[in-house]
Design a protein around this motif. Structure first.
Motif, PDB file in Angstrom:
ATOM      1  N   GLU A 166      71.575  64.778  57.168  1.00 53.54           N
ATOM      2  CA  GLU A 166      70.191  64.962  56.729  1.00 53.54           C
ATOM      3  C   GLU A 166      70.135  65.515  55.310  1.00 53.54           C
ATOM      4  OE1 GLU A 166      66.410  63.935  57.357  1.00 53.54           O
ATOM      5  OE2 GLU A 166      68.062  63.656  58.787  1.00 53.54           O
ATOM      6  N   ASP A 167      71.069  66.398  54.962  1.00 52.27           N
ATOM      7  CA  ASP A 167      71.160  66.891  53.579  1.00 52.27           C
ATOM      8  C   ASP A 167      71.368  65.723  52.613  1.00 52.27           C
ATOM      9  OD1 ASP A 167      70.881  69.532  54.351  1.00 52.27           O
ATOM     10  OD2 ASP A 167      73.048  69.904  54.428  1.00 52.27           O
ATOM     11  N   TRP A 168      72.214  64.799  53.038  1.00 52.63           N
ATOM     12  CA  TRP A 168      72.505  63.648  52.177  1.00 52.63           C
ATOM     13  C   TRP A 168      71.245  62.824  51.951  1.00 52.63           C
ATOM     14  CZ3 TRP A 168      72.580  58.226  52.698  1.00 52.63           C
ATOM     15  CH2 TRP A 168      73.258  57.540  51.692  1.00 52.63           C
ATOM     16  N   TRP A 169      70.521  62.544  52.979  1.00 58.01           N
ATOM     17  CA  TRP A 169      69.304  61.754  52.830  1.00 58.01           C
ATOM     18  C   TRP A 169      68.274  62.481  51.973  1.00 58.01           C
ATOM     19  CZ3 TRP A 169      68.770  56.806  53.444  1.00 58.01           C
ATOM     20  CH2 TRP A 169      69.594  56.111  54.340  1.00 58.01           C
ATOM     21  N   ASN A 170      68.170  63.786  52.122  1.00 58.51           N
ATOM     22  CA  ASN A 170      67.244  64.550  51.275  1.00 58.51           C
ATOM     23  C   ASN A 170      67.670  64.456  49.808  1.00 58.51           C
ATOM     24  OD1 ASN A 170      65.675  65.379  53.443  1.00 58.51           O
ATOM     25  ND2 ASN A 170      66.848  67.259  53.765  1.00 58.51           N
ATOM     26  N   GLY A 171      68.984  64.498  49.579  1.00 60.13           N
ATOM     27  CA  GLY A 171      69.487  64.374  48.218  1.00 60.13           C
ATOM     28  C   GLY A 171      69.228  62.993  47.632  1.00 60.13           C
ATOM     29  N   VAL A 172      69.363  61.963  48.452  1.00 58.62           N
ATOM     30  CA  VAL A 172      69.080  60.601  48.007  1.00 58.62           C
ATOM     31  C   VAL A 172      67.614  60.474  47.604  1.00 58.62           C
ATOM     32  CG1 VAL A 172      68.870  58.204  48.775  1.00 58.62           C
ATOM     33  CG2 VAL A 172      70.937  59.504  49.301  1.00 58.62           C
ATOM     34  N   GLU A 206      62.409  52.911  53.315  1.00 59.65           N
ATOM     35  CA  GLU A 206      61.312  53.866  53.186  1.00 59.65           C
ATOM     36  C   GLU A 206      61.367  54.623  51.863  1.00 59.65           C
ATOM     37  OE1 GLU A 206      61.586  56.407  56.558  1.00 59.65           O
ATOM     38  OE2 GLU A 206      60.884  54.891  57.985  1.00 59.65           O
ATOM     39  N   LEU A 207      62.569  54.829  51.346  1.00 58.18           N
ATOM     40  CA  LEU A 207      62.740  55.545  50.081  1.00 58.18           C
ATOM     41  C   LEU A 207      62.626  54.628  48.866  1.00 58.18           C
ATOM     42  CD1 LEU A 207      65.685  57.977  50.971  1.00 58.18           C
ATOM     43  CD2 LEU A 207      63.230  58.461  50.890  1.00 58.18           C
ATOM     44  N   HIS A 243      73.005  52.224  64.307  1.00 57.88           N
ATOM     45  CA  HIS A 243      73.131  53.151  63.181  1.00 57.88           C
ATOM     46  C   HIS A 243      72.845  52.430  61.869  1.00 57.88           C
ATOM     47  CE1 HIS A 243      74.533  56.555  60.822  1.00 57.88           C
ATOM     48  NE2 HIS A 243      75.217  55.693  60.090  1.00 57.88           N
ATOM     49  N   PHE A 244      73.363  51.230  61.721  1.00 59.16           N
ATOM     50  CA  PHE A 244      73.134  50.455  60.510  1.00 59.16           C
ATOM     51  C   PHE A 244      71.646  50.189  60.319  1.00 59.16           C
ATOM     52  CE2 PHE A 244      72.450  46.247  58.628  1.00 59.16           C
ATOM     53  CZ  PHE A 244      73.036  46.422  57.387  1.00 59.16           C
ATOM     54  N   GLU A 245      70.982  49.736  61.358  1.00 59.29           N
ATOM     55  CA  GLU A 245      69.576  49.396  61.233  1.00 59.29           C
ATOM     56  C   GLU A 245      68.723  50.625  60.942  1.00 59.29           C
ATOM     57  OE1 GLU A 245      68.673  47.243  64.783  1.00 59.29           O
ATOM     58  OE2 GLU A 245      69.485  45.355  63.995  1.00 59.29           O
ATOM     59  N   ASN A 246      69.100  51.763  61.519  1.00 65.40           N
ATOM     60  CA  ASN A 246      68.378  53.000  61.226  1.00 65.40           C
ATOM     61  C   ASN A 246      68.554  53.402  59.767  1.00 65.40           C
ATOM     62  OD1 ASN A 246      66.976  55.594  62.058  1.00 65.40           O
ATOM     63  ND2 ASN A 246      68.937  56.417  61.368  1.00 65.40           N
ATOM     64  N   MET A 270      64.599  43.720  51.921  1.00 69.97           N
ATOM     65  CA  MET A 270      65.894  44.384  51.730  1.00 69.97           C
ATOM     66  C   MET A 270      67.003  43.337  51.577  1.00 69.97           C
ATOM     67  SD  MET A 270      67.572  47.219  51.472  1.00 69.97           S
ATOM     68  CE  MET A 270      66.465  48.506  52.084  1.00 69.97           C
ATOM     69  N   ARG A 271      67.903  43.621  50.636  1.00 73.77           N
ATOM     70  CA  ARG A 271      69.080  42.768  50.454  1.00 73.77           C
ATOM     71  C   ARG A 271      70.321  43.558  50.848  1.00 73.77           C
ATOM     72  NH1 ARG A 271      65.842  41.503  45.746  1.00 73.77           N
ATOM     73  NH2 ARG A 271      66.838  43.292  44.729  1.00 73.77           N
TER      74      ARG A 271
END
Length: 287
Positions: A200-206, A256-257, A246-249, A1-2
Motif C-alpha cells: 500500500e505504501d508503494w501504491w501511495n508513492g506511485v 485509476e491513477l 492479482h494482475f487484474e487488480n 490500457m495497454r
C-alpha cells in the motif's frame, strides 16, 4: 490500457525467439528487454546484447512495439547510440520505443572504470544525453559541446521512420527528471518509490509521483494527455503475474491513477521474477 511484457536477454536466440513471438501472439501491445552489461544477481549468468536482441525480435515479429527497459548513459554515447537506434527503428518499421533513464549505480556504472556519479549529476547527464540525442534524431551535421558529451559534425541520415523521431519514454521519479519528461518525452515510466514498507505504501508513492508529473507538465505548458504513462507493476514487491486476479487488480489500480500502460516481467523459474507461466497464458483468455 495497454500491456507490456519484459523478456530478459538471458537466453540463446533459439530459445528467446519463441518468447518474443509468444508475447505478440498473446496480444501484448509492447515487449521490452533490459539494457545492461550485467544485472544484479544475474551478473554471473548468461546475458546478451540489448540492441542485437531487439533487432532479432523486430524481424521475428510483425505488430508488437519493442523497447529498452531502460537504456542509460552509463556505458553509451549519443553519437554511436543513434546509429543503433536508427537501425532498430528502420528494421522494426517504426515499432521501436526508446525507454531511457539516468542510470543506476551497479555494474554498468563501474565496469568501464568510471566513478559513480551522485544523483544530481546523473540527472544532469541524462538531460545532456536526451538533448543531444533529440538533435541527432531530427537533424544532420550536429555539433554539440556539453559538460558530459561532445559531437563534431555528426552525420545522422537517413533519419527515423516515425516522424519527427522515434518516441522517448523517460524514467523519472522526481521533479528534476520529470522536467526532462516534459521537454523530451512522449511517455513517462516509473517503478514507483523504493522507500515503502508495504504494498500500500508503494501504491501511495506511485500516486504521489503521478500527481507530481501532472504538476510538472502544467508548469511546462505541456498537455498531460500528450504523455503516455507506463507503470512497472512488479516493482510493488509482488509479482504481477502471481495470479490472474492479482494482475487484474493491479491493472485496475493503475488505470485509476491515470496510467495508460503497464509492464510486467515474463515469469522465470527462479528469482528474480519467479512465477508460473500458466498465469501468463491465462491472461490472454480473460482479457
Amino acid at each position: 490500457m495497454r500491456y507490456g511484457l519484459t523478456i530478459l536477454p538471458e537466453f540463446r536466440w533459439r530459445d528467446a525467439e519463441p518468447r518474443w513471438r509468444r508475447a505478440e501472439e498473446l496480444g501484448f501491445d509492447h515487449a521490452w528487454t533490459f539494457d545492461h552489461l550485467a544485472w544484479r544477481t544475474l551478473a554471473d549468468g548468461p546475458w546478451f546484447g540489448t540492441v542485437p536482441t531487439l533487432t532479432a525480435a523486430a524481424i521475428a515479429t510483425q505488430r508488437i512495439k519493442l523497447g529498452t527497459f531502460v537504456a542509460s548513459p552509463n556505458f553509451r554515447h549519443p553519437v554511436s547510440f543513434v546509429r543503433e537506434l536508427l537501425s532498430l527503428d528502420d528494421i522494426s518499421r517504426g515499432r521501436f520505443v526508446l525507454g531511457f533513464g539516468a542510470g543506476g549505480i551497479g555494474v554498468d556504472a563501474t565496469v568501464l572504470g568510471n566513478d559513480v556519479l551522485p544523483p544530481g549529476k546523473r540527472v544532469a547527464r541524462l538531460g545532456e544525453f536526451l538533448e543531444l540525442l533529440d538533435q541527432l534524431l531530427t537533424d544532420d551535421h550536429v555539433n554539440y559541446d556539453g559538460a558530459f558529451y561532445q559531437a563534431v559534425d555528426a552525420r545522422t541520415l537517413p533519419g527515423c521512420v516515425e516522424e519527427p523521431r522515434l518516441p522517448f519514454v523517460v524514467a523519472a521519479s522526481g521533479p528534476r527528471s520529470m522536467r526532462l519528461v516534459a521537454k523530451y518525452g512522449q511517455g513517462w515510466v516509473t517503478t514507483g518509490p523504493r522507500d515503502g514498507e508495504t504494498n500500500e505504501d508503494w501504491w501511495n508513492g506511485v500516486k504521489h509521483q503521478s500527481d507530481q508529473l501532472t504538476d510538472v507538465l502544467a508548469e511546462a505548458g505541456r498537455d498531460p494527455a500528450t504523455i503516455d504513462r507506463y507503470l512497472a507493476l512488479d516493482s510493488s514487491g509482488t509479482l504481477a503475474l502471481s495470479s490472474v486476479d492479482h494482475f487484474e487488480n493491479a491493472v485496475g489500480r493503475a488505470e485509476e491513477l491515470g496510467f495508460t500502460d503497464v509492464i510486467v516481467h515474463e515469469p522465470r523459474t527462479t528469482e528474480p521474477f519467479k512465477g508460473d507461466e500458466k498465469v501468463l497464458e491465462q491472461l490472454t483468455l480473460r482479457r
